[in-house]
Design a protein around this motif. Structure first.
Motif, PDB file in Angstrom:
ATOM      1  N   LEU A  52       0.980  -1.240   0.022  1.00 43.06           N
ATOM      2  CA  LEU A  52       0.122   0.012  -0.042  1.00 43.06           C
ATOM      3  C   LEU A  52       0.867   1.215   0.011  1.00 43.06           C
ATOM      4  O   LEU A  52       2.041   1.245   0.592  1.00 43.06           O
ATOM      5  CB  LEU A  52      -0.943  -0.080   1.216  1.00 43.06           C
ATOM      6  CG  LEU A  52      -0.365   0.001   2.791  1.00 43.06           C
ATOM      7  CD1 LEU A  52      -0.077   1.287   3.068  1.00 43.06           C
ATOM      8  CD2 LEU A  52      -1.310  -0.590   3.638  1.00 43.06           C
ATOM      9  N   ILE A  53       0.206   2.282  -0.376  1.00 39.28           N
ATOM     10  CA  ILE A  53       0.912   3.748  -0.305  1.00 39.28           C
ATOM     11  C   ILE A  53       0.338   4.535   0.807  1.00 39.28           C
ATOM     12  O   ILE A  53      -0.923   4.570   0.782  1.00 39.28           O
ATOM     13  CB  ILE A  53       0.702   4.540  -1.690  1.00 39.28           C
ATOM     14  CG1 ILE A  53       1.530   3.781  -2.766  1.00 39.28           C
ATOM     15  CG2 ILE A  53       1.150   5.752  -1.380  1.00 39.28           C
ATOM     16  CD1 ILE A  53       1.308   4.351  -4.019  1.00 39.28           C
ATOM     17  N   PHE A  54       1.283   4.800   1.897  1.00 37.83           N
ATOM     18  CA  PHE A  54       0.547   5.783   2.894  1.00 37.83           C
ATOM     19  C   PHE A  54       0.904   7.131   2.487  1.00 37.83           C
ATOM     20  O   PHE A  54       2.239   7.670   2.033  1.00 37.83           O
ATOM     21  CB  PHE A  54       1.350   5.440   4.262  1.00 37.83           C
ATOM     22  CG  PHE A  54       1.009   6.417   5.266  1.00 37.83           C
ATOM     23  CD1 PHE A  54      -0.220   6.359   6.103  1.00 37.83           C
ATOM     24  CD2 PHE A  54       1.812   7.709   5.424  1.00 37.83           C
ATOM     25  CE1 PHE A  54      -0.564   7.425   7.009  1.00 37.83           C
ATOM     26  CE2 PHE A  54       1.498   8.586   6.371  1.00 37.83           C
ATOM     27  CZ  PHE A  54       0.198   8.357   7.157  1.00 37.83           C
ATOM     28  N   MET A  55      -0.041   8.162   2.854  1.00 41.13           N
ATOM     29  CA  MET A  55       0.245   9.697   2.433  1.00 41.13           C
ATOM     30  C   MET A  55      -0.183  10.442   3.374  1.00 41.13           C
ATOM     31  O   MET A  55      -1.425  10.310   3.933  1.00 41.13           O
ATOM     32  CB  MET A  55      -0.472  10.072   1.056  1.00 41.13           C
ATOM     33  CG  MET A  55       0.102   9.349  -0.356  1.00 41.13           C
ATOM     34  SD  MET A  55      -0.716   9.926  -1.572  1.00 41.13           S
ATOM     35  CE  MET A  55      -0.485  11.545  -1.631  1.00 41.13           C
ATOM     36  N   ASP A  56       0.619  11.243   3.766  1.00 39.51           N
ATOM     37  CA  ASP A  56       0.004  12.493   4.834  1.00 39.51           C
ATOM     38  C   ASP A  56      -1.234  13.222   4.311  1.00 39.51           C
ATOM     39  O   ASP A  56      -1.377  13.313   2.932  1.00 39.51           O
ATOM     40  CB  ASP A  56       1.131  13.345   5.236  1.00 39.51           C
ATOM     41  CG  ASP A  56       2.160  13.003   6.365  1.00 39.51           C
ATOM     42  OD1 ASP A  56       1.812  11.782   6.754  1.00 39.51           O
ATOM     43  OD2 ASP A  56       3.000  13.503   6.727  1.00 39.51           O
ATOM     44  N   SER A  57      -1.994  13.653   5.045  1.00 37.57           N
ATOM     45  CA  SER A  57      -3.207  14.525   4.511  1.00 37.57           C
ATOM     46  C   SER A  57      -2.786  15.768   3.917  1.00 37.57           C
ATOM     47  O   SER A  57      -3.735  16.432   3.329  1.00 37.57           O
ATOM     48  CB  SER A  57      -4.285  14.642   5.603  1.00 37.57           C
ATOM     49  OG  SER A  57      -3.855  15.370   6.596  1.00 37.57           O
ATOM     50  N   ASP A  58      -1.403  16.329   4.094  1.00 31.27           N
ATOM     51  CA  ASP A  58      -1.397  17.694   3.734  1.00 31.27           C
ATOM     52  C   ASP A  58      -0.536  17.586   2.302  1.00 31.27           C
ATOM     53  O   ASP A  58       0.340  18.068   2.162  1.00 31.27           O
ATOM     54  CB  ASP A  58      -0.552  18.385   4.673  1.00 31.27           C
ATOM     55  CG  ASP A  58       0.711  17.911   4.989  1.00 31.27           C
ATOM     56  OD1 ASP A  58       0.879  16.493   4.750  1.00 31.27           O
ATOM     57  OD2 ASP A  58       1.576  18.431   5.890  1.00 31.27           O
ATOM     58  N   SER A  91       8.455  10.718   6.019  1.00 31.43           N
ATOM     59  CA  SER A  91       7.383   9.648   6.296  1.00 31.43           C
ATOM     60  C   SER A  91       6.065  10.050   5.761  1.00 31.43           C
ATOM     61  O   SER A  91       5.047   9.367   5.979  1.00 31.43           O
ATOM     62  CB  SER A  91       7.281   9.167   7.737  1.00 31.43           C
ATOM     63  OG  SER A  91       7.048  10.209   8.554  1.00 31.43           O
ATOM     64  N   GLY A  92       5.974  11.229   5.044  1.00 34.48           N
ATOM     65  CA  GLY A  92       4.777  11.502   4.494  1.00 34.48           C
ATOM     66  C   GLY A  92       4.124  10.639   3.338  1.00 34.48           C
ATOM     67  O   GLY A  92       3.016  10.590   3.293  1.00 34.48           O
ATOM     68  N   PHE A  93       5.157  10.151   2.544  1.00 36.99           N
ATOM     69  CA  PHE A  93       4.667   9.306   1.449  1.00 36.99           C
ATOM     70  C   PHE A  93       5.265   8.044   1.720  1.00 36.99           C
ATOM     71  O   PHE A  93       6.763   7.892   1.533  1.00 36.99           O
ATOM     72  CB  PHE A  93       4.884   9.866  -0.077  1.00 36.99           C
ATOM     73  CG  PHE A  93       4.538   9.040  -1.124  1.00 36.99           C
ATOM     74  CD1 PHE A  93       3.461   9.427  -1.741  1.00 36.99           C
ATOM     75  CD2 PHE A  93       5.371   8.053  -1.439  1.00 36.99           C
ATOM     76  CE1 PHE A  93       3.036   8.764  -2.912  1.00 36.99           C
ATOM     77  CE2 PHE A  93       4.885   7.349  -2.642  1.00 36.99           C
ATOM     78  CZ  PHE A  93       3.944   7.777  -3.335  1.00 36.99           C
ATOM     79  N   MET A  94       4.865   6.722   1.810  1.00 30.47           N
ATOM     80  CA  MET A  94       5.763   5.662   2.254  1.00 30.47           C
ATOM     81  C   MET A  94       4.755   4.526   1.548  1.00 30.47           C
ATOM     82  O   MET A  94       3.660   4.446   1.390  1.00 30.47           O
ATOM     83  CB  MET A  94       5.551   5.268   3.601  1.00 30.47           C
ATOM     84  CG  MET A  94       6.327   6.375   4.505  1.00 30.47           C
ATOM     85  SD  MET A  94       6.201   5.642   6.383  1.00 30.47           S
ATOM     86  CE  MET A  94       4.489   6.059   6.756  1.00 30.47           C
ATOM     87  N   VAL A  95       5.785   3.475   0.862  1.00 23.78           N
ATOM     88  CA  VAL A  95       5.250   2.131   0.392  1.00 23.78           C
ATOM     89  C   VAL A  95       5.395   1.278   1.416  1.00 23.78           C
ATOM     90  O   VAL A  95       6.736   0.942   1.832  1.00 23.78           O
ATOM     91  CB  VAL A  95       6.050   2.013  -1.125  1.00 23.78           C
ATOM     92  CG1 VAL A  95       5.660   0.596  -1.573  1.00 23.78           C
ATOM     93  CG2 VAL A  95       5.795   3.052  -2.208  1.00 23.78           C
ATOM     94  N   ILE A  96       4.434   0.696   1.711  1.00 25.98           N
ATOM     95  CA  ILE A  96       4.516  -0.444   2.819  1.00 25.98           C
ATOM     96  C   ILE A  96       3.911  -1.784   2.415  1.00 25.98           C
ATOM     97  O   ILE A  96       2.969  -1.887   1.896  1.00 25.98           O
ATOM     98  CB  ILE A  96       3.678   0.300   4.130  1.00 25.98           C
ATOM     99  CG1 ILE A  96       4.055   1.580   4.521  1.00 25.98           C
ATOM    100  CG2 ILE A  96       3.589  -0.886   5.165  1.00 25.98           C
ATOM    101  CD1 ILE A  96       3.179   2.114   5.598  1.00 25.98           C
ATOM    102  N   ARG A  97       4.798  -2.855   2.900  1.00 28.24           N
ATOM    103  CA  ARG A  97       4.407  -4.169   2.835  1.00 28.24           C
ATOM    104  C   ARG A  97       3.847  -4.474   4.002  1.00 28.24           C
ATOM    105  O   ARG A  97       4.617  -4.900   5.034  1.00 28.24           O
ATOM    106  CB  ARG A  97       5.176  -5.241   2.168  1.00 28.24           C
ATOM    107  CG  ARG A  97       4.820  -6.379   1.790  1.00 28.24           C
ATOM    108  CD  ARG A  97       5.989  -7.384   1.472  1.00 28.24           C
ATOM    109  NE  ARG A  97       6.697  -6.966   0.203  1.00 28.24           N
ATOM    110  CZ  ARG A  97       6.280  -6.927  -1.013  1.00 28.24           C
ATOM    111  NH1 ARG A  97       5.160  -7.790  -1.354  1.00 28.24           N
ATOM    112  NH2 ARG A  97       6.928  -6.825  -2.123  1.00 28.24           N
TER     113      ARG A  97
END
Length: 243
Positions: A52-58, A91-97
């Protein structure tokens, strides 16, 4: 939309209290600002997803991002460089397994390693991927994403121009870090004697962020199906501040 538990960051510091005022309201406010950001650790436990891709809301997506999932290595964690210091990741944009034990591991790191800044970024940089800067060499589980996935608003216009000059890919994600976010700037505007005024923080940063703020405004008003407003006002203000 998923409800998740709140996770508080563990602040650690080796600052000498004789040299720094660790009891000042400014210092405590800074720690409190980032204290709840470790809640994002919950993203590491979403095992219903392979990746998944995690993104900060800003953040604002202005280009393709799906290739971040597949084109930059098979590490369990990938992130783009921080502007300062650049040998750490933002850590505003992360690709996570995700994995079933990930949150437990992160909560343990939060207790043992903690964060000097008081937020999640310190825990992730110092605990989860301390060798991120040499990713692929020292740690196969951690990988690096190009800066195009996490460009600060103040650097967006100049970086986009540089990419165009070199015929390379333009930034895909703008990150509105710090103060003077575009939605705050909208609220800060008011008219007095026919002149639109800004608070001092927004005014000082206007030149650097004007192009990214315009992109955000266009996206916002398009999303609520309202006419785009204040664009000319913002351009006029940028011109006046620059002159």
């Amino acid at each position: 939309i998923l409800d998740v538990k709140e996770i508080f960051c563990n602040h650690v510091s080796s600052l000498d209290q004789t040299e720094y005022d660790l009891n000042s309201s400014k210092y405590k406010a800074g720690l409190e600002k980032w204290r709840r950001t470790c809640t994002k650790f919950n993203a590491f436990g979403l095992v219903q997803f392979d990746k998944l891709i995690f993104m900060d809301s800003d953040m604002l997506v202005v280009g393709p991002i799906e290739d971040a999932l597949f084109n930059y290595g098979e590490g369990n964690f990938l992130a783009a460089p921080e502007t300062f210091p650049p040998d750490t990741f933002n850590s505003g944009f992360m690709v996570i397994r995700p994995c079933s034990t990930c949150i437990t591991k992160l909560e343990s790191l939060n207790k043992k390693v903690g964060s000097v800044e008081g937020g999640d970024q310190g825990v992730l940089n110092n605990g989860l991927c301390p060798n991120w800067y040499t990713a692929g060499i020292a740690d196969q589980n951690c990988g690096r994403l190009p800066w195009i996935f996490n460009v600060q608003a103040a650097n967006y216009e100049s970086y986009r121009t540089l990419c165009r000059m070199g015929g390379s890919r333009e930034p895909s994600v703008i990150h509105f870090v710090g103060d003077g976010k575009p939605w705050t700037l909208l609220l800060a505007e008011y008219t007095q004697n026919g002149d639109t005024l800004l608070n001092e923080i927004a005014k000082s940063r206007l030149i650097e962020v004007v192009s990214s703020h315009i992109l955000w405004r266009k996206a916002f008003f398009r999303a609520i199906e309202e006419p785009v407003v204040h664009i000319q006002t913002l351009l006029k203000l940028a011109s006046s501040v620059q002159s």
